[in-house]
Design an enzyme around this catalytic site. Structure first.
Site, PDB file in Angstrom:
ATOM      1  NE  ARG A  66      29.914 -25.281  67.425  1.00 28.78           N
ATOM      2  CZ  ARG A  66      29.983 -23.972  67.685  1.00 28.78           C
ATOM      3  NH1 ARG A  66      29.294 -23.445  68.685  1.00 28.78           N
ATOM      4  NH2 ARG A  66      30.759 -23.197  66.954  1.00 28.78           N
ATOM      5  NE  ARG A  72      34.297 -19.676  64.415  1.00 23.69           N
ATOM      6  CZ  ARG A  72      33.689 -20.741  64.911  1.00 23.69           C
ATOM      7  NH1 ARG A  72      34.088 -21.945  64.544  1.00 23.69           N
ATOM      8  NH2 ARG A  72      32.695 -20.624  65.752  1.00 23.69           N
ATOM      9  CE  LYS A  95      29.131 -16.619  71.757  1.00 25.15           C
ATOM     10  NZ  LYS A  95      30.280 -17.533  71.600  1.00 25.15           N
ATOM     11  NE  ARG A 127      28.923 -23.132  63.347  1.00 24.00           N
ATOM     12  CZ  ARG A 127      28.882 -22.207  64.304  1.00 24.00           C
ATOM     13  NH1 ARG A 127      28.022 -22.315  65.291  1.00 24.00           N
ATOM     14  NH2 ARG A 127      29.708 -21.184  64.269  1.00 24.00           N
ATOM     15  NE  ARG A 132      31.229 -13.278  66.784  1.00 26.76           N
ATOM     16  CZ  ARG A 132      30.403 -14.309  66.974  1.00 26.76           C
ATOM     17  NH1 ARG A 132      29.117 -14.090  67.130  1.00 26.76           N
ATOM     18  NH2 ARG A 132      30.866 -15.527  67.031  1.00 26.76           N
TER      19      ARG A 132
HETATM   20  P1  ADP Z   1      30.000 -19.239  67.770  1.00 22.38           P
HETATM   21  O1  ADP Z   1      28.691 -19.738  68.326  1.00 22.38           O
HETATM   22  O2  ADP Z   1      30.936 -20.349  67.522  1.00 22.38           O
HETATM   23  O3  ADP Z   1      30.589 -18.140  68.583  1.00 22.38           O
HETATM   24  P2  ADP Z   1      28.330 -17.910  65.824  1.00 22.38           P
HETATM   25  O4  ADP Z   1      27.365 -18.940  65.408  1.00 22.38           O
HETATM   26  O5  ADP Z   1      27.905 -16.917  66.836  1.00 22.38           O
HETATM   27  O6  ADP Z   1      29.668 -18.645  66.325  1.00 22.38           O
HETATM   28  O7  ADP Z   1      28.885 -17.119  64.564  1.00 22.38           O
HETATM   29  C1  ADP Z   1      29.363 -17.780  63.433  1.00 22.38           C
HETATM   30  C2  ADP Z   1      29.952 -16.768  62.456  1.00 22.38           C
HETATM   31  O8  ADP Z   1      28.934 -15.855  62.045  1.00 22.38           O
HETATM   32  C3  ADP Z   1      31.063 -15.888  63.025  1.00 22.38           C
HETATM   33  O9  ADP Z   1      32.346 -16.496  62.951  1.00 22.38           O
HETATM   34  C4  ADP Z   1      30.962 -14.655  62.116  1.00 22.38           C
HETATM   35  O10 ADP Z   1      31.540 -14.907  60.850  1.00 22.38           O
HETATM   36  C5  ADP Z   1      29.451 -14.540  61.908  1.00 22.38           C
HETATM   37  N1  ADP Z   1      28.836 -13.661  62.932  1.00 22.38           N
HETATM   38  C6  ADP Z   1      27.936 -14.012  63.887  1.00 22.38           C
HETATM   39  N2  ADP Z   1      27.600 -12.966  64.648  1.00 22.38           N
HETATM   40  C7  ADP Z   1      28.305 -11.903  64.168  1.00 22.38           C
HETATM   41  C8  ADP Z   1      28.423 -10.531  64.553  1.00 22.38           C
HETATM   42  N3  ADP Z   1      27.740 -10.011  65.584  1.00 22.38           N
HETATM   43  N4  ADP Z   1      29.255  -9.735  63.814  1.00 22.38           N
HETATM   44  C9  ADP Z   1      29.952 -10.208  62.774  1.00 22.38           C
HETATM   45  N5  ADP Z   1      29.907 -11.501  62.377  1.00 22.38           N
HETATM   46  C10 ADP Z   1      29.090 -12.347  63.062  1.00 22.38           C
HETATM   47  P1  ADP Z   2      29.064 -21.053  71.522  1.00 20.45           P
HETATM   48  O1  ADP Z   2      27.625 -20.757  71.181  1.00 20.45           O
HETATM   49  O2  ADP Z   2      29.616 -20.143  72.574  1.00 20.45           O
HETATM   50  O3  ADP Z   2      29.959 -21.133  70.325  1.00 20.45           O
HETATM   51  P2  ADP Z   2      28.092 -23.785  72.099  1.00 20.45           P
HETATM   52  O4  ADP Z   2      26.983 -23.600  73.076  1.00 20.45           O
HETATM   53  O5  ADP Z   2      27.733 -24.088  70.702  1.00 20.45           O
HETATM   54  O6  ADP Z   2      29.107 -22.513  72.199  1.00 20.45           O
HETATM   55  O7  ADP Z   2      29.048 -24.940  72.663  1.00 20.45           O
HETATM   56  C1  ADP Z   2      30.233 -25.338  71.944  1.00 20.45           C
HETATM   57  C2  ADP Z   2      30.471 -26.850  72.134  1.00 20.45           C
HETATM   58  O8  ADP Z   2      30.798 -27.113  73.500  1.00 20.45           O
HETATM   59  C3  ADP Z   2      29.254 -27.721  71.803  1.00 20.45           C
HETATM   60  O9  ADP Z   2      29.727 -28.941  71.256  1.00 20.45           O
HETATM   61  C4  ADP Z   2      28.615 -27.946  73.173  1.00 20.45           C
HETATM   62  O10 ADP Z   2      27.896 -29.180  73.202  1.00 20.45           O
HETATM   63  C5  ADP Z   2      29.822 -27.976  74.096  1.00 20.45           C
HETATM   64  N1  ADP Z   2      29.559 -27.429  75.445  1.00 20.45           N
HETATM   65  C6  ADP Z   2      28.736 -26.386  75.756  1.00 20.45           C
HETATM   66  N2  ADP Z   2      28.774 -26.138  77.098  1.00 20.45           N
HETATM   67  C7  ADP Z   2      29.648 -27.029  77.632  1.00 20.45           C
HETATM   68  C8  ADP Z   2      30.126 -27.284  78.983  1.00 20.45           C
HETATM   69  N3  ADP Z   2      29.710 -26.538  80.029  1.00 20.45           N
HETATM   70  N4  ADP Z   2      31.017 -28.287  79.154  1.00 20.45           N
HETATM   71  C9  ADP Z   2      31.436 -29.027  78.109  1.00 20.45           C
HETATM   72  N5  ADP Z   2      31.028 -28.848  76.826  1.00 20.45           N
HETATM   73  C10 ADP Z   2      30.157 -27.862  76.581  1.00 20.45           C
END
Ligand code: ADP
Ligand code: ADP
Ligand code: ZN
Length: 207
Positions: free
Chosen positions: A122, A164, A13, A153, A88
């Site tokens: 990551r 998660r 994302k 992280r 979410r």
């Molecule tokens: P990822 O990119 O791996 O999906 P995020 O960076 O979006 O993770 O979120 C990290 C953490 O921040 C989540 O595991 C949650 O604890 C919190 N968080 C982020 N967005 C929300 C939301 N919309 N509602 C509740 N918690 C959130």
């Molecule tokens: P999210 O925001 O949904 O948690 P991220 O964009 O942070 O996801 O991506 C999670 C991990 O996967 C990062 O280490 C990123 O570099 C890697 N990644 C993202 N897109 C791809 C893809 N299309 N193929 C392989 N690895 C990816």
């Protein structure tokens, strides 16, 4: 265009939102980034959020909803935005409906086994938040964009990752049906290269 990116942690994302936002010249609104900044700055919100985030739980709806409502009211959101990581839960989606009009919901679909590998590898820049994966760093430990240190992280550690994913399936996946019923959902295969995924999202947004 007002867009939601929906998908499990690690689906890409953040990676894709950054690119699509640059291509469409609209802001990326990442609630994860907002919360991490608040934790770093030690604000009241940051202190409230920390224990939930570290445990891989969602922060309470009432904390996050007000933050997003305020953010979307800002000037730079008038021409559209991408919500990355919000809503979410169903109550968050229902609240969003009272203060925003969403045009499209992109569901980025990736299998759990792939997600575990992506999350454990990551690495993020401490300064600018740029995201990398160990497999593409070739041993580099600093950010290609700004030169600062790359870290893992806290919530990407193995113990928390499984939690998660469970939280995603229990609390966030019901939003797929929620937006399907409204006719807004576009499903995109997120298990392809970053460039192919980008093309697929652009196509889905134009459809
Ligand atoms: P990822 O990119 O791996 O999906 P995020 O960076 O979006 O993770 O979120 C990290 C953490 O921040 C989540 O595991 C949650 O604890 C919190 N968080 C982020 N967005 C929300 C939301 N919309 N509602 C509740 N918690 C959130
Ligand atoms: P999210 O925001 O949904 O948690 P991220 O964009 O942070 O996801 O991506 C999670 C991990 O996967 C990062 O280490 C990123 O570099 C890697 N990644 C993202 N897109 C791809 C893809 N299309 N193929 C392989 N690895 C990816
Ligand atoms: Zn950086």
């Amino acid at each position: 265009m007002n867009i939601i990116f929906l998908g499990p942690p690690g689906a890409g994302k953040g990676t894709q939102a950054q690119r699509i936002c640059a291509a469409m010249n609209i802001p990326q609104i990442s609630t994860g980034d907002i919360l991490r900044r608040a934790m770093k700055e030690g604000t009241e919100t940051g202190l409230k959020a920390k224990s939930y985030i570290d445990a891989g739980q969602l922060v309470p709806d009432e904390v996050i909803i007000d933050i997003v409502k305020e953010r979307l009211a800002m000037e730079d959101c008038r021409g559209g935005y991408i919500l990355d990581g919000f809503p979410r839960t169903v109550p968050q989606a229902e609240a969003l409906d009272t203060f925003a009009k969403i045009d499209s919901v992109i569901e980025l679909a990736v299998d759990d086994q792939v997600l575990v590998n992506r999350l454990s590898g990551r690495r993020v820049c401490v300064k600018c938040g740029a995201t990398y994966h160990l497999s593409m760093l070739n041993g580099a430990t600093t950010c290609a964009a700004c030169g600062e240190e790359l870290i893992q992280r806290n919530d990407d550690k193995a113990e928390t990752v499984l939690n998660r994913l469970k939280v995603y399936h229990d609390q966030t996946a019901p939003l797929i049906g929620y937006y399907e019923k409204k006719g807004l959902l576009r499903k995109v295969d997120g298990d392809q290269g970053v460039d192919s995924t980008f093309e697929a999202i652009m196509k889905a947004l134009k459809a």
